[in-house]
Scaffold this motif. Structure first.
Motif, PDB file in Angstrom:
ATOM      1  N   ALA A 120       0.658  -1.376  -0.089  1.00 26.71           N
ATOM      2  CA  ALA A 120       0.065   0.302  -0.256  1.00 26.71           C
ATOM      3  C   ALA A 120       0.890   1.152  -0.140  1.00 26.71           C
ATOM      4  CB  ALA A 120      -0.778   0.287   1.157  1.00 26.71           C
ATOM      5  N   ILE A 121       2.128   1.185   0.355  1.00 19.57           N
ATOM      6  CA  ILE A 121       3.292   2.553   0.899  1.00 19.57           C
ATOM      7  C   ILE A 121       3.301   2.188  -0.489  1.00 19.57           C
ATOM      8  CG2 ILE A 121       4.837   3.020   1.667  1.00 19.57           C
ATOM      9  CD1 ILE A 121       4.834   1.420   4.228  1.00 19.57           C
ATOM     10  N   THR A 122       3.828   1.372  -1.161  1.00 15.82           N
ATOM     11  CA  THR A 122       4.450   1.688  -2.224  1.00 15.82           C
ATOM     12  C   THR A 122       3.300   2.324  -3.450  1.00 15.82           C
ATOM     13  OG1 THR A 122       5.592   0.529  -2.353  1.00 15.82           O
ATOM     14  CG2 THR A 122       5.363   0.583  -5.071  1.00 15.82           C
ATOM     15  N   SER A 123       1.992   1.524  -3.594  1.00 17.69           N
ATOM     16  CA  SER A 123       0.746   2.410  -4.109  1.00 17.69           C
ATOM     17  C   SER A 123       0.053   3.278  -4.407  1.00 17.69           C
ATOM     18  CB  SER A 123      -0.425   1.170  -4.360  1.00 17.69           C
ATOM     19  OG  SER A 123      -0.746   0.819  -3.310  1.00 17.69           O
ATOM     20  N   LYS A 139      13.344   6.340   3.345  1.00 11.70           N
ATOM     21  CA  LYS A 139      12.517   5.423   2.714  1.00 11.70           C
ATOM     22  C   LYS A 139      13.660   4.161   2.009  1.00 11.70           C
ATOM     23  CE  LYS A 139      11.530   6.847  -2.757  1.00 11.70           C
ATOM     24  NZ  LYS A 139      11.680   8.408  -3.458  1.00 11.70           N
ATOM     25  N   LEU A 140      14.975   4.498   2.414  1.00 16.59           N
ATOM     26  CA  LEU A 140      15.801   3.081   1.712  1.00 16.59           C
ATOM     27  C   LEU A 140      15.281   1.837   3.215  1.00 16.59           C
ATOM     28  CD1 LEU A 140      18.669   5.512   1.240  1.00 16.59           C
ATOM     29  CD2 LEU A 140      17.316   3.660  -0.531  1.00 16.59           C
ATOM     30  N   ARG A 141      14.818   2.407   3.783  1.00 17.07           N
ATOM     31  CA  ARG A 141      14.653   1.554   4.506  1.00 17.07           C
ATOM     32  C   ARG A 141      13.501   1.193   4.529  1.00 17.07           C
ATOM     33  NH1 ARG A 141      16.960   4.375  10.381  1.00 17.07           N
ATOM     34  NH2 ARG A 141      18.432   3.803  10.556  1.00 17.07           N
ATOM     35  N   TYR A 142      12.658   1.546   4.087  1.00 21.18           N
ATOM     36  CA  TYR A 142      11.019   0.586   3.859  1.00 21.18           C
ATOM     37  C   TYR A 142      11.489  -0.130   2.521  1.00 21.18           C
ATOM     38  CZ  TYR A 142       7.137   0.766   0.503  1.00 21.18           C
ATOM     39  OH  TYR A 142       6.516   0.072  -0.466  1.00 21.18           O
TER      40      TYR A 142
END
Length: 194
Positions: A120-123, A139-142
């Protein structure tokens, strides 16, 4: 006439007071959830009696925070108290909680839930406009967590969709240019190639 002046000083009546109360409650929930989440790292790695109640409490507060931001999102956004990346942070931390539940219990359903939040975070593009050092690191950690969960669930199709990670690495290199000179360019070039 005197009553009209008192109730409509800002032209909104009690709306600004209502928004202030919503913002205060949101910030309180956010602060409490952050504190509980940060304290999780100090729990012992073993012993179900120790971690399970604390995880439950942390998850409960994050659930309240998630529902609160869903119910009061427009009011929080209009006051500047909620940014798109804030929602991404909340979702990411809930995903992390599910992932840690999986690590503690080995129940794949928790891993599936973490994957749902990360997808969901990406979409929804919660981290799309990361514009400062702190947000780029988050963002990188995610993306790292998302890749790990995708690998554990054998979601190779998702990994192929995440080709944007390579672009993200290059974007990060551009963003942190001066910081990377401290560590040496060859290290980061090798990381990009990998």
């Amino acid at each position: 006439m005197g009553d009209e002046e008192v109730t409509s000083v800002d032209g909104t009546g009690g709306a600004s007071e209502s928004n202030a109360a919503i913002v205060d409650e949101f910030r309180s929930l956010q602060q409490k959830s952050d504190q509980l989440f940060d304290d999780l790292r100090y729990l012992p790695q073993f012993g179900q009696k120790t971690w399970q109640p604390y995880f439950g409490k942390t998850f409960s507060v994050f659930t309240k925070l998630w529902k609160f931001q869903q119910e009061h999102g427009p009011a929080l956004e209009s006051c500047g108290a909620l940014q798109k990346w804030d929602v991404g942070n909340i979702a990411s931390r809930i995903g992390q909680l599910y992932y840690h539940f999986y690590l503690k219990t080995s129940k794949v359903t928790y891993l599936d839930e973490a994957f749902q939040f990360y997808s969901a975070i990406t979409s929804r593009g919660y981290y799309k406009n990361a514009d400062n050092k702190e947000m780029m690191v988050k963002k990188l950690r995610y993306y790292t967590r998302y890749i790990v969960v995708s690998l554990l669930l054998d979601k190779k199709g998702k990994l192929q969709e995440l080709t944007q990670v390579k672009c993200l690495i290059y974007e990060t290199i551009d963003f942190f240019g001066s910081y990377m000179l401290l560590f040496g360019n060859t290290y980061y070039c090798r990381s990009c190639q990998e």
